[in-house]
Design a protein around this motif. Structure first.
Motif: not given
Length: 149
Positions: A43-59
């Motif tokens: 899952l790639t989201t946009r950081g709500r504070k930084s505006g940077l793209l953030r990626r994590t792995a999830l079931f």
């Protein structure tokens, strides 16, 4: 750090999650889609504070062409950062196996949640344990493919 559609992406700072993401990306989903006996997505989201793209792995789970996630954070008292990010900007990207595509995220309503929770808890029984130990109502997230994807 990698790029996503020409933008820099920052992977989870948690070591084992970052390793999982790296294997997933480098193998184009051949390694990592099944992790510890469970299906996982990136899952790639946009950081709500930084505006940077953030990626994590999830079931994840599936229901009628939609993807389901549980914002359990291991039963912690606060929501995971990825959940806070997608509530601020629900247009996110997922990679499921080799396929990467845009989805719109939303939190399941109280009426929608019980049957979807059963799907997720049947995939990963610790979700029930996490909910029992947490003071918060753990959100269940529905990811719906965006038109044209």
């Amino acid at each position: 750090m990698t790029t996503h559609r020409g933008q820099e992406v920052f992977d989870s700072p948690t070591g084992w999650v970052a390793d999982h993401i790296r294997k997933y990306v480098e193998s184009e989903g051949r390694e990592g889609h099944f992790y510890q006996g469970h299906r996982s997505l990136l899952l790639t989201t946009r950081g709500r504070k930084s505006g940077l793209l953030r990626r994590t792995a999830l079931f994840y789970g599936e229901d009628n062409g939609r993807y389901l996630l549980v914002a359990s954070n291991g039963g912690a008292h606060q929501h995971p950062a990825w959940y806070l990010n997608l509530t601020a900007d629900p247009d996110v990207t997922v990679q499921v196996g080799p396929d990467e595509f845009a989805v719109r995220a939303r939190t399941a309503t109280p009426d929608e949640k019980p049957p979807l929770w059963r799907i997720m808890a049947s995939n990963f029984s610790l979700y029930d344990t996490y909910q029992e130990k947490s003071e918060r109502d753990i959100p269940l997230v529905i990811l719906e493919p965006q038109e044209g994807e």
